[in-house]
Scaffold this active site. Structure first.
Site, mmCIF file in Angstrom:
data_model
loop_
_atom_site.group_PDB
_atom_site.id
_atom_site.type_symbol
_atom_site.label_atom_id
_atom_site.label_comp_id
_atom_site.label_asym_id
_atom_site.label_seq_id
_atom_site.Cartn_x
_atom_site.Cartn_y
_atom_site.Cartn_z
ATOM 1 N N SER A 34 0.819 -1.214 0.000
ATOM 2 C CA SER A 34 0.000 0.000 0.000
ATOM 3 C C SER A 34 0.855 1.268 0.000
ATOM 4 C CB SER A 34 -0.948 -0.006 1.206
ATOM 5 O OG SER A 34 -0.215 -0.135 2.402
ATOM 6 N N GLY A 86 8.272 -0.381 0.617
ATOM 7 C CA GLY A 86 7.839 -0.353 2.014
ATOM 8 C C GLY A 86 8.463 -1.482 2.810
ATOM 9 N N GLU A 107 11.167 -8.654 -4.599
ATOM 10 C CA GLU A 107 11.630 -7.428 -3.916
ATOM 11 C C GLU A 107 13.109 -7.551 -3.564
ATOM 12 O OE1 GLU A 107 7.436 -6.118 -1.783
ATOM 13 O OE2 GLU A 107 8.827 -7.352 -0.661
HETATM 14 C C1 5RP Z 1 5.199 -6.747 0.246
HETATM 15 C C2 5RP Z 1 6.019 -6.000 1.234
HETATM 16 C C3 5RP Z 1 5.532 -4.654 1.649
HETATM 17 O O1 5RP Z 1 6.550 -3.733 1.456
HETATM 18 C C4 5RP Z 1 5.172 -4.687 3.101
HETATM 19 O O2 5RP Z 1 4.237 -5.728 3.310
HETATM 20 C C5 5RP Z 1 4.601 -3.351 3.567
HETATM 21 O O3 5RP Z 1 3.344 -3.149 2.975
HETATM 22 P P1 5RP Z 1 2.467 -1.868 3.255
HETATM 23 O O4 5RP Z 1 3.165 -0.714 2.618
HETATM 24 O O5 5RP Z 1 1.141 -2.189 2.608
HETATM 25 O O6 5RP Z 1 2.348 -1.715 4.742
HETATM 26 O O7 5RP Z 1 7.037 -6.429 1.694
HETATM 27 O O8 5RP Z 1 5.708 -8.022 0.008
#
Ligand code: 5RP
Length: 222
Positions: A34, A86, A107
């Site tokens: 997000s 994130g 990632e």
């Molecule tokens: C996805 C991730 C995201 O960066 C992590 O879950 C954070 O998500 P958000 O910005 O929705 O809090 O690692 O695999």
């Protein structure tokens, strides 16, 4: 300020941070989740300043394309100056837990290639010791039970993320009750278990900088 407003503020701060580094041939690595979505929306406003992006998930690729941003395969991009993503948790040494959205492997690959990893979070993600957030581990499906048994030996409690398939066709175990006092070592140990694709610890390649949205504004942690 709501959590979404903090995410939006930090996403804009990330665009402001990378903007001076962008040129017409720059390719930007883009994360998933997000907060990354807010970043994509902010990045789209300066899309005339760079060439395109590499996405860390199918969902991110779709969102980038919907904004008219060219999405490159990582193999086509020689150099990635920056990766913005994130995290689920970060500590004072900029070690991260990632993979809440299940995109951890791509990632980690994009982060490994990028010269600089800019992590964007709201204040709820800051911890003294990693491990409150269950640590995601991507596993080859046939190895799931074996990997789970090996994790129990490490005193973690693995929970199968039911009904979830990663972009790579694999499964996720979310590991509870880990007290991650040595994240670099645990990352190596978990990644060495046969059948593990990768774990969600980003410690051997952590963030270079964290931009954290707070009630008082965006804080920079290096
Ligand atoms: C996805 C991730 C995201 O960066 C992590 O879950 C954070 O998500 P958000 O910005 O929705 O809090 O690692 O695999």
């Amino acid at each position: 300020m709501t959590q979404d407003e903090m995410k939006q503020a930090v996403a804009q701060a990330a665009v402001d941070y990378i903007q001076p580094k962008l040129s017409s041939d720059s390719v930007v690595g883009v994360g998933t989740g997000s907060t990354a979505n807010f970043f994509i929306d902010a990045l789209a406003k300066v899309k005339h300043l760079f060439d395109g992006a590499v996405a860390s998930s199918e969902a991110t690729a779709e969102r980038l394309k919907a904004h008219g941003i060219t999405v490159y395969d990582l193999n086509e991009a020689n150099v990635l100056d920056v990766y913005v993503d994130g995290a689920d948790e970060f500590d004072g040494h900029l070690n991260l837990v990632k993979g809440g959205g299940g995109a951890l492997t791509r990632e980690k690959i994009v982060a490994a290639v990028a010269k600089e990893f800019v992590c964007i979070v709201d204040a709820s993600k800051k911890v003294d010791v990693l491990g409150d957030f269950p640590l995601p581990i991507e596993v080859i499906p046939m190895a799931r039970s074996y990997v789970a048994r090996e994790i129990v030996k490490l005193e973690g409690m693995p929970v199968y993320r039911e009904g979830f398939v990663t972009d790579n066709g694999n499964e996720i175990l979310d590991v509870h009750h880990l007290d991650i006092v040595n994240p670099k070592e645990l990352e190596r140990t978990l990644n060495n278990v046969v059948g593990v694709v990768t774990c969600g610890l980003f410690a051997n390649r952590g963030a270079n900088i964290v931009l954290m949205g707070t009630e008082r504004g965006v804080e920079t942690i290096k």
